[in-house]
Design a protein around this motif. Structure first.
Motif, short mmCIF file in Angstrom:
data_model
loop_
_atom_site.label_atom_id
_atom_site.label_comp_id
_atom_site.label_asym_id
_atom_site.label_seq_id
_atom_site.Cartn_x
_atom_site.Cartn_y
_atom_site.Cartn_z
N UNK A 35 0.99 -1.19 0.03
CA UNK A 35 -0.04 -0.10 0.08
C UNK A 35 1.04 1.14 -0.01
N UNK A 36 0.54 2.12 -1.01
CA UNK A 36 1.49 3.45 -0.87
C UNK A 36 0.52 4.59 -0.63
N UNK A 37 1.21 5.46 0.10
CA UNK A 37 0.47 6.74 0.75
C UNK A 37 1.02 7.68 -0.05
N UNK A 38 -0.02 8.46 -0.71
CA UNK A 38 0.50 9.87 -1.53
C UNK A 38 -0.54 10.90 -0.94
N UNK A 39 0.17 11.98 -0.57
CA UNK A 39 -0.56 13.31 -0.13
C UNK A 39 -0.96 14.02 -1.40
N UNK A 40 -1.99 14.63 -1.17
CA UNK A 40 -2.50 15.70 -2.05
C UNK A 40 -3.14 17.00 -1.47
N UNK A 41 -3.14 17.92 -2.10
CA UNK A 41 -3.38 19.28 -1.72
C UNK A 41 -4.98 19.46 -1.69
N UNK A 42 -5.68 18.92 -2.65
CA UNK A 42 -7.26 18.98 -2.49
C UNK A 42 -7.87 17.76 -3.29
N UNK A 43 -9.05 17.79 -3.15
CA UNK A 43 -9.68 16.35 -3.60
C UNK A 43 -9.70 16.58 -5.39
N UNK A 44 -9.38 17.28 -6.14
CA UNK A 44 -9.44 17.38 -7.64
C UNK A 44 -8.00 16.65 -7.80
N UNK A 45 -6.92 17.54 -7.28
CA UNK A 45 -5.75 16.73 -7.56
C UNK A 45 -5.78 15.25 -7.37
N UNK A 86 -4.19 9.53 -0.61
CA UNK A 86 -4.59 8.28 -1.48
C UNK A 86 -3.93 7.03 -0.88
N UNK A 87 -4.65 5.87 -0.83
CA UNK A 87 -4.16 4.82 -0.44
C UNK A 87 -4.15 4.01 -1.63
N UNK A 88 -2.92 3.67 -2.26
CA UNK A 88 -2.70 2.92 -3.55
C UNK A 88 -2.29 1.41 -3.20
N UNK A 89 -3.32 0.67 -3.77
CA UNK A 89 -2.83 -1.07 -3.56
C UNK A 89 -2.23 -1.37 -4.90
N UNK A 90 -1.22 -2.09 -4.83
CA UNK A 90 -0.28 -2.58 -6.16
C UNK A 90 0.82 -3.49 -5.74
N UNK A 91 1.38 -4.00 -6.77
CA UNK A 91 2.35 -5.00 -6.42
C UNK A 91 3.67 -4.19 -5.95
N UNK A 92 4.35 -4.92 -4.92
CA UNK A 92 5.52 -4.21 -4.42
C UNK A 92 6.57 -4.03 -5.57
N UNK A 112 4.43 13.50 -0.43
CA UNK A 112 4.71 12.34 0.34
C UNK A 112 4.61 10.96 -0.57
N UNK A 113 5.25 10.22 -0.96
CA UNK A 113 5.05 8.69 -1.56
C UNK A 113 5.90 7.69 -0.67
N UNK A 114 5.17 7.07 0.06
CA UNK A 114 5.93 5.94 1.01
C UNK A 114 4.91 4.58 0.83
N UNK A 115 5.58 3.66 1.30
CA UNK A 115 4.96 2.36 1.05
C UNK A 115 4.96 1.62 1.86
#
Length: 136
Positions: A35-45, A86-92, A112-115
């Motif tokens: 699971x990768x975590x990505x922060x965003x400024x607003x909902x549209x982004x 954002x919670x991003x589910x993907x292959x490692x 921020x992009x951490x997994x």
């Protein structure tokens, strides 16, 4: 040179070993997905980045979590803001490509992009990640 090559090959060899183990035993191997975590400024982004990730098949699922407060240091000063996560589910094995792609389209200077690896979970759900995100 051999040591350097061995270290460079480790992620590839580990990935192949995990795929082989999973295929032979039919069981989930801890850490195969993340699971990768990505922060965003607003909902549209957040929606734009989530859609771009999905369009490139870099994830099977992306959850967009509502506004949360964030405290952080930026250029030595304590800052406070609201963010969408954002919670991003993907292959490692896709985390590197995902991170590079998000950095290329994200408006933040340092997004921020951490997994974190997925240890265990519903086997059918984990299989759906496998089916949705192409192998390398």
């Amino acid at each position: 040179e051999v040591v350097t090559l061995s270290l460079l090959m480790y992620p590839v060899l580990r990935g192949l070993a995990l795929q082989l183990h999973s295929a032979v035993t039919g069981s989930y191997v801890s850490g195969t997905h993340s699971i990768a975590f990505v922060n965003c400024l607003n909902e549209q982004i957040a929606k734009d980045i989530a859609r771009a990730i999905m369009d490139k098949k870099l994830a099977a699922y992306v959850n967009i979590l509502p506004k949360s407060s964030a405290l952080y240091f930026w250029k030595g000063e304590l800052e406070e803001s609201t963010e969408i996560l954002l919670l991003v589910k993907t292959r490692t094995s896709k985390i590197g490509e995902l991170s590079d792609y998000v950095r290329s389209i994200h408006p933040f200077e340092i997004p921020e992009i951490i997994s974190l690896p997925i240890d265990q979970g519903n086997p059918l759900y984990l299989k759906s990640i496998e089916e949705s995100v192409p192998r390398d």
